[in-house]
Design an enzyme around this catalytic site. Structure first.
Site, short mmCIF file in Angstrom:
data_model
loop_
_atom_site.label_atom_id
_atom_site.label_comp_id
_atom_site.label_asym_id
_atom_site.label_seq_id
_atom_site.Cartn_x
_atom_site.Cartn_y
_atom_site.Cartn_z
N HIS A 102 0.84 -1.20 0.00
CA HIS A 102 0.00 0.00 0.00
C HIS A 102 0.87 1.24 0.00
O HIS A 102 1.99 1.22 0.50
CB HIS A 102 -0.95 0.02 1.19
CG HIS A 102 -0.28 -0.12 2.53
ND1 HIS A 102 0.11 -1.34 3.02
CD2 HIS A 102 0.09 0.79 3.44
CE1 HIS A 102 0.68 -1.18 4.20
NE2 HIS A 102 0.70 0.13 4.48
N HIS A 104 0.79 5.30 1.19
CA HIS A 104 0.11 6.35 1.96
C HIS A 104 0.20 7.65 1.18
O HIS A 104 1.28 8.03 0.70
CB HIS A 104 0.82 6.59 3.29
CG HIS A 104 0.82 5.43 4.23
ND1 HIS A 104 -0.05 5.32 5.28
CD2 HIS A 104 1.64 4.34 4.30
CE1 HIS A 104 0.21 4.20 5.95
NE2 HIS A 104 1.23 3.59 5.38
#
Ligand code: DGP
Length: 139
Positions: A102, A104
């Site tokens: 992922h 951010h």
């Protein structure tokens, strides 16, 4: 599709647990971080389960970064932050806590004094939903 039944982000992709969703396309998804470092803190993931930068195929990291750019542009237009950090952790030593790749998108303010490992504090869900709707209007 590659998935891991024990992964919290795979559960979000499958709709098994809720999220405040900002965007999705065929390969990627963006949703609000439940422990925001700052207002507008968003996560972008590939829908497929790949643990980290070492595991994820190059074309899929490319698709994920394409979505990151789209979301960062909308965050910029919506919140007009002083800056935006793109942060991506690999391994416990880098403070990775969810082992599904992922990125951010972290809006920054000059005086926020946010450190690299900003800590995981639950956010105000009403405020998170409200800023998600505002960013959506700029997608
Ligand atoms: P990292 O520490 O870089 O692996 O980031 C994981 C992020 O995921 C962290 O900022 C908190 C967020 N997070 C963990 N569980 C959930 C969840 O169930 N929903 C949402 N929206 N975010 C989560």
């Amino acid at each position: 599709m590659r998935t891991d039944s024990n992964c919290i982000f795979c559960k979000i992709v499958a709709g098994e647990i809720p999220c405040v969703k900002l965007y999705e396309d065929e390969l990627t998804m963006a949703f609000m971080d439940i422990n925001p470092g700052n207002e507008g803190h968003t996560l972008v993931i590939p829908k497929e389960h790949w643990e980290d930068v070492h595991a994820i195929p190059s074309d899929l990291i490319g698709s994920t970064v394409k979505t990151v750019k789209k979301i960062a542009t909308a965050v910029e237009e919506t919140l007009n932050p002083d800056g935006i950090n793109l942060v991506q952790a690999n391994g416990k030593g880098a403070a990775q806590s969810v082992f599904h790749f992922h990125m951010h998108i972290l809006p920054r303010r000059m005086d926020d004094e946010l450190k690299m490992n900003w800590g995981l504090r639950p956010g105000d869900m009403d405020a998170i939903k409200e800023v998600c709707e505002r960013i959506k209007k700029n997608l």
